[in-house]
Every structure is written in structure tokens, then in C-alpha cells.
Design a protein around this motif. Structure first.
Motif, short mmCIF file in Angstrom:
data_model
loop_
_atom_site.label_atom_id
_atom_site.label_comp_id
_atom_site.label_asym_id
_atom_site.label_seq_id
_atom_site.Cartn_x
_atom_site.Cartn_y
_atom_site.Cartn_z
N TYR A 109 54.12 55.48 42.71
CA TYR A 109 53.72 54.09 42.93
C TYR A 109 52.91 53.63 41.74
CZ TYR A 109 51.48 49.95 44.93
OH TYR A 109 51.03 48.66 45.14
N GLN A 110 53.35 52.55 41.10
CA GLN A 110 52.66 51.97 39.96
C GLN A 110 52.24 50.55 40.29
OE1 GLN A 110 54.80 52.07 36.24
NE2 GLN A 110 53.25 50.91 35.14
N SER A 111 50.97 50.25 40.08
CA SER A 111 50.44 48.92 40.38
C SER A 111 49.68 48.38 39.18
CB SER A 111 49.50 48.99 41.59
OG SER A 111 48.76 47.80 41.75
N PHE A 112 49.88 47.08 38.91
CA PHE A 112 49.10 46.39 37.88
C PHE A 112 48.62 45.07 38.49
CE2 PHE A 112 47.98 43.77 34.35
CZ PHE A 112 47.60 44.64 33.34
N VAL A 113 47.32 44.82 38.42
CA VAL A 113 46.73 43.61 38.98
C VAL A 113 46.07 42.81 37.85
CG1 VAL A 113 45.07 42.64 40.60
CG2 VAL A 113 46.32 44.72 41.20
N LEU A 114 46.55 41.59 37.64
CA LEU A 114 45.95 40.67 36.69
C LEU A 114 45.16 39.62 37.47
CD1 LEU A 114 45.53 39.31 33.90
CD2 LEU A 114 47.70 38.11 34.30
N SER A 115 43.86 39.55 37.22
CA SER A 115 43.01 38.56 37.88
C SER A 115 42.45 37.61 36.83
CB SER A 115 41.85 39.25 38.61
OG SER A 115 42.31 40.21 39.53
N HIS A 116 42.86 36.34 36.89
CA HIS A 116 42.35 35.39 35.90
C HIS A 116 42.13 34.00 36.48
CE1 HIS A 116 46.13 33.06 35.03
NE2 HIS A 116 46.67 34.14 35.54
N GLY A 117 42.14 33.86 37.78
CA GLY A 117 41.92 32.56 38.40
C GLY A 117 41.05 32.69 39.62
N GLY A 118 40.54 31.54 40.08
CA GLY A 118 39.75 31.53 41.30
C GLY A 118 38.26 31.67 41.05
N ARG A 119 37.49 31.10 41.95
CA ARG A 119 36.04 31.25 41.90
C ARG A 119 35.63 32.67 42.25
NH1 ARG A 119 31.62 32.29 41.52
NH2 ARG A 119 29.71 31.13 41.96
N LEU A 120 36.33 33.23 43.23
CA LEU A 120 36.09 34.61 43.61
C LEU A 120 37.42 35.26 43.97
CD1 LEU A 120 33.38 36.16 45.87
CD2 LEU A 120 35.78 36.55 46.44
N SER A 121 37.65 36.45 43.45
CA SER A 121 38.83 37.21 43.83
C SER A 121 38.42 38.67 44.04
CB SER A 121 39.93 37.13 42.76
OG SER A 121 39.53 37.74 41.56
N ARG A 122 38.97 39.25 45.08
CA ARG A 122 38.71 40.66 45.39
C ARG A 122 40.03 41.30 45.77
NH1 ARG A 122 34.59 44.29 47.27
NH2 ARG A 122 35.44 45.85 48.71
N ASP A 123 40.35 42.40 45.12
CA ASP A 123 41.58 43.11 45.41
C ASP A 123 41.25 44.57 45.72
OD1 ASP A 123 44.66 42.86 45.25
OD2 ASP A 123 44.24 44.69 44.14
N LEU B 198 43.66 44.18 34.89
CA LEU B 198 43.03 43.41 33.83
C LEU B 198 42.35 42.20 34.45
CD1 LEU B 198 42.54 42.82 30.80
CD2 LEU B 198 44.74 41.61 30.79
N ALA B 199 41.06 42.06 34.21
CA ALA B 199 40.29 40.93 34.72
C ALA B 199 39.88 40.03 33.56
CB ALA B 199 39.05 41.41 35.46
N LEU B 200 40.22 38.74 33.66
CA LEU B 200 39.84 37.75 32.66
C LEU B 200 38.95 36.72 33.33
CD1 LEU B 200 43.38 37.18 31.07
CD2 LEU B 200 41.60 38.75 30.27
N GLY B 201 37.69 36.68 32.98
CA GLY B 201 36.77 35.79 33.67
C GLY B 201 35.92 34.95 32.73
N ARG B 202 35.64 33.73 33.16
CA ARG B 202 34.74 32.84 32.42
C ARG B 202 34.02 31.93 33.42
NH1 ARG B 202 39.71 30.60 29.94
NH2 ARG B 202 39.00 31.56 28.00
N ARG B 203 33.17 31.09 32.92
CA ARG B 203 32.31 30.24 33.75
C ARG B 203 31.54 31.11 34.75
NH1 ARG B 203 36.14 25.43 35.70
NH2 ARG B 203 37.37 27.22 36.37
N LYS B 204 31.64 30.84 36.06
CA LYS B 204 30.90 31.63 37.04
C LYS B 204 31.84 32.43 37.94
CE LYS B 204 26.91 28.51 37.29
NZ LYS B 204 26.04 27.69 38.19
N GLN B 205 32.96 32.82 37.41
CA GLN B 205 33.93 33.58 38.21
C GLN B 205 33.38 34.96 38.58
OE1 GLN B 205 37.40 32.99 35.40
NE2 GLN B 205 38.50 32.91 37.35
N HIS B 206 33.78 35.41 39.76
CA HIS B 206 33.46 36.77 40.22
C HIS B 206 34.78 37.46 40.53
CE1 HIS B 206 30.83 39.78 42.33
NE2 HIS B 206 32.03 40.09 42.81
N ILE B 207 35.02 38.58 39.86
CA ILE B 207 36.28 39.33 40.03
C ILE B 207 35.95 40.75 40.45
CG2 ILE B 207 38.37 40.15 38.91
CD1 ILE B 207 38.07 37.82 36.92
N ASP B 208 36.48 41.16 41.58
CA ASP B 208 36.17 42.46 42.17
C ASP B 208 37.45 43.25 42.36
OD1 ASP B 208 35.70 44.53 44.15
OD2 ASP B 208 33.81 43.56 44.60
#
Length: 254
Positions: free
Chosen positions: A71-85, A103-113
């Protein structure tokens, strides 16, 4: 929106799946998935979380991998005020394997978990896990990864790494890699790094006529590109284009 996906790969089957979650305005979205990989089967799954700036997204995946399966998984998170995976993988058969990358790409006040849990239950299973983050402004990323090797799971080979690149002094990256080993004859390692762009490399590029903004983008693309190389097929192009677009929108998103 609340979605559930059931993905089953029967013995010897191969599947490549790309999911994109997006929207407009302020909303709350949840996704849940159950993945079953039978003996000798393989599933490659790429998930793109590209929500609107004020969106909240929560995702959870449970995967079971049988003997010789992968099983191979890739998660790209680059949108949303808050994201949790969250991803839970059970390696239930001898020689089962999984690779979890993100890969997490964040700016402003984003929270990526990103939270992952991998359990080795059988002989000779292998897991690889690399998550990278690029954070600007006041963005924050959190990585929590736990690998458990149960008693009797001899011959386990597990590798876990979190790497983060901070583009501003107010960005924050938190990493908590964790190993719990209850078996002998295993090879397990983990680590975490947090740093800024290398000044010497920036100077080298600028000394050759490359503007500072372009030089910074080149280094970010290189940092992200190394992990994108783990993705197979057309999904790699989707992720690479998203990184390019994220960099291009830096001024508008500030």
C-alpha cells in the motif's frame, strides 16, 4: 460534506487512485476510507487536500495489507484553514509493505496536521514513511508518526522521517516520530529536521544572476521535488503542478 470510500484490491490486483478534495467558501468536510489489500495486490493512492482558505477538512484512512501486498499513500495538503489527515496501516501478512509520504504547503494562519500509525504484525514486513513541510507566514504543521512492531514480527524493516522548511520566522513545525518495538532482529529508525533555506545556496544562485524570489522558489521546488519522485504515473504531475501554483500565488495569498 461527509464521504466514505471502500477500496478493495483482490489477490494480484493493481490499482492507482487519485482523490482531490476542494470547494469554495467556508465549509466543513470529512472523508473516511477503508483500504483492503489482499495477498500480492498493490494499491497506490494519492490524496490532494486543496480546500478553500476558510475550509476545515478531516480525513481518516484504515488500511490492511496481507502477505506480499503493498500500500502506497501520498497526501498533499495545501488548502484550507485547518486540515487533518490520519492514516492507520496494519501489515498483517509476511512480507507485506507500505509507503506513506506527504507534503504540506502552508501560509498565512493555516494549520496542517498529519497523523500516522503503522503496526507490524508479521515476519519480514517493511514500511517507509517520509513527510515534508514548507511553511510561510504564520502557518503551522504537525506530524505525529507512530510505528509499532509487535512481538514475533521479526525481520521488520521500518523507516520514518519528518523534514520541514520554514520560510518565515513566525512559521512553526512540530514533529513527533515514535517507535515502539516488541520484537528482536529488526531494523528501525526515525528522525526529524526543521530548518530554513540555506544562505550559501541562495547566494550561489543570486551570484549567477538569479533574482532572490526566483532562487527561493527553485530551492522550494527542489525540496518538494525529492519526495514527489516517489509517486508513480500521472499523479506525480498533478502534485508537481500544485506546488508550482502554490509558489506562483504567494503574493496573492499573503
Amino acid at each position: 460534506t461527509h464521504a466514505f470510500n471502500l477500496i478493495v484490491a483482490e489477490p494480484g490486483a493493481r490499482a492507482s487512485i487519485v482523490e482531490t478534495h476542494t470547494g469554495v467558501g467556508a465549509y466543513w468536510g470529512t472523508t473516511a476510507a477503508r483500504v483492503v489489500v489482499a495477498q500480492g495486490a498493490e494499491i497506490s493512492r494519492t490524496t490532494v487536500l486543496a480546500g478553500a482558505p476558510e475550509a476545515f477538512h478531516l480525513g481518516a484512512t484504515e488500511a490492511e495489507v496481507a502477505s506480499g501486498g503493498g500500500y502506497q499513500s501520498f497526501v498533499l495538503s495545501h488548502g484550507g484553514r485547518l486540515s487533518r489527515d490520519e492514516i492507520d496501516v496494519a501489515l498483517d501478512g509476511e512480507g507485506a509493505g507500505c509507503r506513506l509520504d506527504g507534503l504540506a504547503l502552508g501560509r498565512r494562519k493555516q494549520h496542517i496536521d498529519n497523523t500516522t500509525r503503522i503496526v507490524h504484525r508479521s515476519l519480514g514486513a517493511e514500511s517507509r514513511e517520509v513527510y515534508r513541510g514548507v511553511l510561510d507566514d504564520n502557518a503551522r504543521s504537525v506530524f505525529q508518526g507512530k510505528v509499532t512492531v509487535e512481538a514475533g514480527a521479526h525481520g521488520t524493516d521500518a523507516y520514518q522521517l519528518s523534514q520541514n522548511l520554514l520560510l518565515s520566522e513566525t512559521a512553526e513545525a512540530d514533529a513527533k516520530p515514535e517507535l515502539m518495538i516488541y520484537a528482536d532482529d529488526v531494523k528501525c529508525s526515525h528522525g526529524a529536521t526543521v530548518g530554513a533555506l540555506d544562505d550559501e545556496t541562495l547566494f550561489y544562485l543570486r551570484a549567477r544572476g538569479i533574482g532572490e524570489a526566483v532562487a527561493r522558489d527553485l530551492l522550494v521546488e527542489a525540496f518538494a521535488g525529492e519526495i514527489i519522485e516517489t509517486i508513480d504515473g500521472r499523479a506525480a504531475g498533478i502534485v508537481r503542478n500544485a506546488v508550482t501554483a502554490w509558489l506562483a500565488n504567494a503574493e496573492a495569498a499573503a
